[in-house]
Design a protein around this motif. Sequence first.
Motif, short mmCIF file in Angstrom:
data_model
loop_
_atom_site.label_atom_id
_atom_site.label_comp_id
_atom_site.label_asym_id
_atom_site.label_seq_id
_atom_site.Cartn_x
_atom_site.Cartn_y
_atom_site.Cartn_z
N SER A 190 5.79 -0.48 -7.16
CA SER A 190 6.96 -1.22 -6.69
C SER A 190 7.59 -0.57 -5.47
N THR A 191 7.26 0.69 -5.19
CA THR A 191 7.82 1.38 -4.02
C THR A 191 6.94 1.23 -2.79
N TRP A 192 5.76 0.70 -2.97
CA TRP A 192 4.83 0.57 -1.85
C TRP A 192 5.25 -0.59 -0.93
N GLY A 245 4.89 17.40 3.59
CA GLY A 245 4.95 16.72 4.87
C GLY A 245 5.50 15.31 4.79
N GLY A 246 5.72 14.77 3.56
CA GLY A 246 6.21 13.42 3.41
C GLY A 246 7.71 13.38 3.23
N SER A 247 8.31 12.22 3.47
CA SER A 247 9.75 12.05 3.31
C SER A 247 10.03 10.59 3.00
N GLY A 248 10.56 10.33 1.80
CA GLY A 248 10.86 8.95 1.44
C GLY A 248 10.77 8.72 -0.05
N THR A 249 10.93 7.46 -0.45
CA THR A 249 11.01 7.13 -1.88
C THR A 249 9.71 6.59 -2.46
N GLN A 250 8.69 6.48 -1.65
CA GLN A 250 7.43 5.97 -2.21
C GLN A 250 6.82 7.00 -3.17
N ARG A 251 6.16 6.48 -4.22
CA ARG A 251 5.49 7.33 -5.19
C ARG A 251 4.11 6.75 -5.47
N GLU A 288 0.83 -1.22 0.00
CA GLU A 288 0.00 0.00 0.00
C GLU A 288 0.86 1.26 0.00
N TYR A 289 0.23 2.31 -0.50
CA TYR A 289 0.89 3.61 -0.60
C TYR A 289 0.73 4.37 0.70
N ASP A 290 1.86 4.89 1.24
CA ASP A 290 1.87 5.66 2.47
C ASP A 290 2.43 7.04 2.15
N PRO A 291 1.58 8.11 2.09
CA PRO A 291 2.07 9.45 1.69
C PRO A 291 3.10 10.02 2.65
N ARG A 292 3.17 9.51 3.89
CA ARG A 292 4.18 10.00 4.82
C ARG A 292 5.59 9.67 4.33
N LYS A 293 5.71 8.66 3.45
CA LYS A 293 7.01 8.22 2.97
C LYS A 293 7.23 8.62 1.51
N ASP A 294 6.50 9.68 1.10
CA ASP A 294 6.63 10.21 -0.26
C ASP A 294 7.10 11.65 -0.17
N SER A 295 8.33 11.90 -0.58
CA SER A 295 8.90 13.24 -0.44
C SER A 295 8.28 14.25 -1.40
N THR A 296 7.50 13.79 -2.39
CA THR A 296 6.85 14.71 -3.32
C THR A 296 5.55 15.25 -2.75
N VAL A 297 5.12 14.74 -1.59
CA VAL A 297 3.90 15.20 -0.94
C VAL A 297 4.31 16.08 0.24
N PHE A 302 -2.47 12.06 7.86
CA PHE A 302 -1.13 12.01 8.46
C PHE A 302 -1.23 11.82 9.97
N VAL A 303 -2.13 12.58 10.60
CA VAL A 303 -2.31 12.46 12.05
C VAL A 303 -2.80 11.05 12.41
N ALA A 304 -3.79 10.56 11.68
CA ALA A 304 -4.36 9.25 11.99
C ALA A 304 -3.32 8.14 11.82
#
Length: 885
Positions: free
Chosen positions: A238-240, A227-233, A216-225, A282-284
Motif C-alpha cells: 500500500s506504500t508503493w 541510503g533511503g528516505s521515506g515511508t515506503q516499505r 512498485e517498490y522504490d528503496p530510495r524512498k524507504d528509510s529502513t534501507v 540507487f545510481v541507476a
Amino acid sequence: MAIFTGIATAIAGALFGGSALATSLIGGALAFGAKFAIGKIQAAKQVKQKYTAVQGEIQFGGDVPVGTLYGVGKTKGQRAFYAKWDKGNKRNAEVFILANGWCDGLEPYVYMYGEKYDLVAQATIGNEVARYGVQGFIDGDGNSAISIRFYDGRPGQGVDQRLVDVTANLGNKWKATSKLSGMCYVVVERYYHLEFFRDAGRGKPDIDFVLRGLREYDPRKDSTVAGGSGTQRLNTPSTWVHTKNPAVHRLNYQLGLHALVSGRTLIGEGKSLGQIDLATYFVAMNVCDTLRANGKKTYECSLFVSGDDDHTEVLKQFDDAMAGYGLNRRGLSGVIPGAPQIPVKDLTVADIPVDRAKDVQFRPSAFERFNHLSGQFTSIQSMWNPESLKPVYVNADIAADGRNRQTSIDFLQVTDPDIAQYLLNIRYRQNRMGGKATVPVSRRFGLAVQEGEWITWRGKTWLISEWRADERLRITLVLAETSAEIYDDDGIEPGPIVVPPTPPINPSLLSTVQNFNVAVGMINGAQGYDTPALLFTWTPPDDPTITAVRFVYQIEGTTEIFEDQCTSPEDGSFRTTKNVVSGKVYNARATITTVPDRLRTFTPWMTTAQPTGLQTLLTGLQQLQDDALNRFKELQQEMDEFFRPRLVELLDAFSLDGAVGQIERQQIVATIGDALAQITEERRVRVSENEAMAQLLTYLQASLGTTNARLITEETVRATTDSALASSITTLDAEVDGNLARLIAEETARADGDGALASSISGVSADFNGRFAQGLVKFEAVAAPAGVDARFSVLLRAGTSQSFKVSGFYVELYTEGGVQKSRMAVQADQFLVTSGNSRHYPLVFENGELKLAVANIGTVNAGLLQSLNGKMKIDLNNGTIEIFS
C-alpha cells in the motif's frame, strides 16, 4: 551456490590460510562465471519474441500465463466472464483481467472502432475503485450505453455486487466470492442503445484499455534501507507508487511478484534484497530520473511481461531502456546505467604482470560493428503502434568500413520518441567505440576496483565489464572501451513527430453513405430551356457490396415524397430533374442498397441552401425575328403579285424627258348608297440639279356605312448629291363604328456620306372606345463611324383619352473607343421576373428601387446600407453605424 562456497573455502585454505575475505571473493567470482555461462546457454535456446508496452490480443481460456505491466501500456486483457440479460438480451457484461498485482489505474481514454474515446468519470455504485462512461455513448439523460467499472487488484478487494445481482437468475453466475484479489480487472457493461449502435451502424465494441500498471517498490524512498528516505516499505504494497523508471522496474522484476496466499513467485526472479546490489540500483534510478535539457526524464519505459518469459530477455529490455548493462558484482545482481562516470583508477604498466598473457583489440573488426542503425518505438500518437525512429548513420564511418553495414535495434518498451532516439544514438556510439581488452592485473589493483566502474589505460577510458579471479587469486579484468561523449546530447536530434492517423472506416460496417449533401442546379435542355435540378453528393464508398445509393426528397413544408437512385455509388454525385420544380427549397436524405443485404440507415435530412432556379426561354428573340421577317416576305410577295404588273404598265405609258417635276393621279370609284369601293393611285417624279425622286402612292378602300377596310402603300426612291433613300410603307386598316385595327409595315434603306442604315418596322395598333393599344417591332442595322451598329427593338404603346404610355426594350451593338460592345435597355415603369406562380416575383425594379427575394452575391460594393424600417443605418463610406429606436 553452496558448491561454489565449498570450492572457494578449499582454495582459500590452501592459499590464504582460510581467509574469510578470500573465500568470499573467490566464491563470488566462480558463481558469476557459472551464472554467466548458464545464462548464455539459456539465451541461445530461448526463442526470440517482441517485448513491448502493448498487449494486442484478447486472451481466452484458463491456460493463459500470469502477466503484469510495468509502466503504462495498452491492453485488451483476458476475458474471464460473459453474461447477457434483459428483454432481447439488450444488456450484457464482460470481465477482462488486465494484469496481476496491484495496479495504479486507467488512463482517461480507450480505443474502439479504430478511434480514441475519452472516459467520463462517474460515481461508483459498489466496491469498484473507479467507474466510467464513454464520451459519445451517453444519452441526454446521462445514461451510459457503455459502463466500465475498474478494480485495481489490491489485496482483499470487494466483489462486483452489481454483476452478482444481475446474474443471480442466469445460468452463468458471477459468484459473491469472485473478488479476484491480486488481479486488476474491469467489468464492461453494455446497453444496446439504438442511437449508439444500430442507427450508427456499429456492432459490439472491441475495447483497448490504457492501463497504468504495477505500483512498485522504490528503496530510495524507504528509510529502513541504507541510503533511503521515506515511508515506503518492502512488505507493505500500500506504500508503493506507480513509476516508469526502468531501474525501478528491473529491481521489482528481480524481487518478483508474489502470490497473496502462497507467497510463490508468479512473475520475476524472486530474489531478496540481500541478493541485490542496491548501490548500483540507487545510481541507476537517479540517472533515469535526471531531467535532460528538453525537460524530460533521461530514461522511461513500460513493458508487459508474463510468468513464462525468460528472465535474461526481460532484464535486457530494462537494460536497453536505460542504455545500460546488467552485472553480477561479487554474487550480487546490479545494473550499470547509460551515463558518464568518473574513472576510479589509472591502470599502468606496473599494475600488469609481464608473465601473464593479455588480449587487446583496440578496434573490433568491421564484421563486429555497424555504421547504419535503425529502430522502432511504440508511438502513443499512432494509437500505440510501432513507428520508425530517424536512422543513425555517419558517412565517415561508412567510408572507413568500406561499405554500408546496417542493423536495427527496437525500443518497443519506450513510448517517448525523444528518449527512444537518444537510446538509438547511444547504442550506435557504443558500438563504434567498441575496443575490447582482457588484461591481467595485480592483486593490489584488482582488489581496488569492481565491475561497472571506469578506469583509464593507454590514454583511453574503459568500463570493467567482468572481474575474474582464478584458484590462485590471480585477477583478470575484461574491459570495454567507453567515453563520456557517448552520452552527450550534442548532435542528437529530437525523435520523430508522429501525426495521429485518420480513424479508419470499416466498409462492411457502413449502413449508409458518408458526407451526404444536396444542392440546386440547372440543366440546359432542348430548344434553349433551362430546367431546375437537384444535385446529390456523397463520399464514394470503398465497398463493392454497396450497389446503389437511394435518394428520398420533398419540397420543404410539404409531405409528398419523391425518390430516385444512383446505381454507380463510386461516382459520388448524382443529378435529377425528376419531380423537381422551380422556385422551391428541397429536403433530402439518402440510404444504400447492398448485396448481400444488411442493416441500412438513412442519412440525416439535408436542405438546399437556396430555392431551385426558374425555367427560362433563351431563343425568344431569335424566334420573334424569324417570324417577323417571314411575314414581311409574305407581304412583299402579295404586293408584287397584285400591284407590280399595274405599276409597270403605268410606267411604260408615262415617261419624263427633262421634266423638273410631274404629278399624275388616277382614281377609280364605285358607289351605291353608303357602299364605296375606291382605287386611288398617284405617281410623283421630280428632278432638279441636286435631287431626283420617284414616288408611288396606292390607296384601296372598301366601305359600307361605318365599316371600312383600307390598304395604303407608298414606295419612294430618292437620290441627292450626298444621299440615297429607298422606302416602302404599307398600312392596313379595318374599322367598325370607330373601332380601328391597323397593321403598318415599313422598310427603309438609306445611305449618305456619314453612314448606311437599313431598317424594317412592323407595327400593329387597336383602338376600341377610346382605349388605344399599339405594338411596334423594328429591325434596324446601322453602319456609321459612330453610333449604333445594330439594333433590335420591341415597342408597345397604348393610350386612353389621348394619354399615351410607351413600353419596350432594345438590344444593340455599338462601338465605343474602337471596341464593339453590346447593351440591352428596357423602358418600363416596372421591371420584374416571375416564376410563374401567383404573386411570386423573385426580382422587381420599380421607382428606382431593385427588390430581390433572395440574393447570392460574391462581393458587394456599396456606400450606404439601411434597414427597411429605418431602425439601422450603416455608412460604409464613413465607417459609421447608427441604430434608431
